[in-house]
Enzyme design. Structure first.
Site: not given
Ligand code: BJW
Length: 266
Positions: A106, A124
């Site tokens: 991601q 992403h």
């Molecule tokens: C460590 C550590 C160490 C710490 N070692 N680990 C169903 C229900 C409700 C909503 C939705 C749904 N389906 C889709 C949605 C909408 C939405 C969504 O999911 N929202 C949720 C928040 C509820 N999804 C979307 O909009 C996606 N598109 C989509 O689904 O299209 C179809 C659609 C459209 C419209 C409506 C419905 C469907 C697109 C998602 C795009 C996400 N974009 C971002 C920004 C990217 C650009 C940028 O960087 O600026 O992507 S948001 C951000 O979150 C980024 C990441 O890739 C993404 C995930 O985050 P990640 O990687 O999990 O990071 P964290 O911070 O959350 O977690 C870090 C982890 O590391 C933690 O667990 C720590 O413990 C751990 N950690 N130190 C190992 N040393």
């Protein structure tokens, strides 16, 4: 993290050693030890300081393109200094030990590729690429930033149409993921023997469904994370700790197993 992880690391390495197809699914946590903030960590995560509605949606960009542009320029500058950490290198090393490894990430930082992983699906997008906000020449319409005279404060106009703004080629909330990438990711998740999920909170769809897909396809799921989260209930093995420390230990255990299996029978 300490010696208490020895046994689960050994178990994880045994599972991985038998995998014909290993899929690594990574999130922001794997890059934290490279100095890149995650999104949802309570104090240091980007979303603790910045509003995702304003900065990571099409509506936010339309409302204030310069604000979004300058935020991504700031992050791009920060990434220019970042280097892969031992977690990224351990993932790359897995390719040399196993028949097939694919990384689904991601992350937009390109650090898996920089570390030497050769098959990386960027779900992403990438902060290193840019495109026209209006996709004036089809989806996506790439823009080579190096050919533009641009500032860090104001969003430049697309050199192809002259009207749309240039934006980073990343996936914002409400946007579809690149079709080829998401299709390939779900196919691989369904086919893999083992999925290694590293450093994601599992809150963002559709990426959060990849381990579920893997499980339904019969794969074993191993999670590496300092904290349990949404993926943990699906994990057969949970390796609690930072990936920069845990993953090199998994690779060392794997080497020992594979080295042993290459010895002639007594
Ligand atoms: C460590 C550590 C160490 C710490 N070692 N680990 C169903 C229900 C409700 C909503 C939705 C749904 N389906 C889709 C949605 C909408 C939405 C969504 O999911 N929202 C949720 C928040 C509820 N999804 C979307 O909009 C996606 N598109 C989509 O689904 O299209 C179809 C659609 C459209 C419209 C409506 C419905 C469907 C697109 C998602 C795009 C996400 N974009 C971002 C920004 C990217 C650009 C940028 O960087 O600026 O992507 S948001 C951000 O979150 C980024 C990441 O890739 C993404 C995930 O985050 P990640 O990687 O999990 O990071 P964290 O911070 O959350 O977690 C870090 C982890 O590391 C933690 O667990 C720590 O413990 C751990 N950690 N130190 C190992 N040393």
């Amino acid at each position: 993290m300490g010696t208490s992880l020895e046994q689960p690391i050994e178990q994880a390495a045994r599972l991985i050693s038998q995998a014909k197809l290993l899929v690594v699914s990574s999130g922001a946590g794997i890059s934290k030890e490279s100095g890149i903030p995650t999104f949802r960590d309570a104090l240091t995560g980007l979303w603790a300081k910045y509003n995702p509605e304003e900065l990571a949606t099409r509506r936010g960009f339309r409302r204030n393109p310069d604000l979004v542009w300058s935020w991504y320029m700031m992050r791009r500058d920060m990434l220019a200094e970042a280097r892969p950490n031992p977690g990224h290198y351990a993932v790359a090393e897995l390719e040399r030990l196993l028949p097939r490894v694919v990384v689904l990430t991601q992350n937009i930082d390109g650090l898996h590729i920089q570390a030497g992983s050769s098959d990386v699906v960027e779900l992403h997008g990438s902060i290193r690429r840019f495109k026209c906000f209006d996709n004036c020449r089809g989806d996506p319409t790439p823009v080579d930033l190096e050919t533009l005279d641009y500032s860090r404060e104001t969003a430049p106009r697309c050199p192809h149409c002259g009207t749309g703004y240039v934006r980073p080629d990343v996936v914002w909330f409400g946007e579809m993921l690149p079709a080829g990438a998401v299709e390939r990711a779900f196919n691989l998740a369904a086919l893999c023997d083992v999925m290694l999920v590293v450093g994601t909170s599992g809150t963002v769809q559709p990426a959060a469904s990849l381990p579920v897909e893997a499980k339904q396809g019969g794969a074993r799921v191993i999670e590496v994370n300092p904290e349990p989260g949404m993926i943990t209930p699906y994990a057969d093995i949970f390796l609690q700790g930072p990936s920069g420390e845990v993953l090199p230990r998994v690779v060392a255990a794997l080497r020992a197993i594979l080295g042993g299996s290459m010895l002639p029978d007594p």
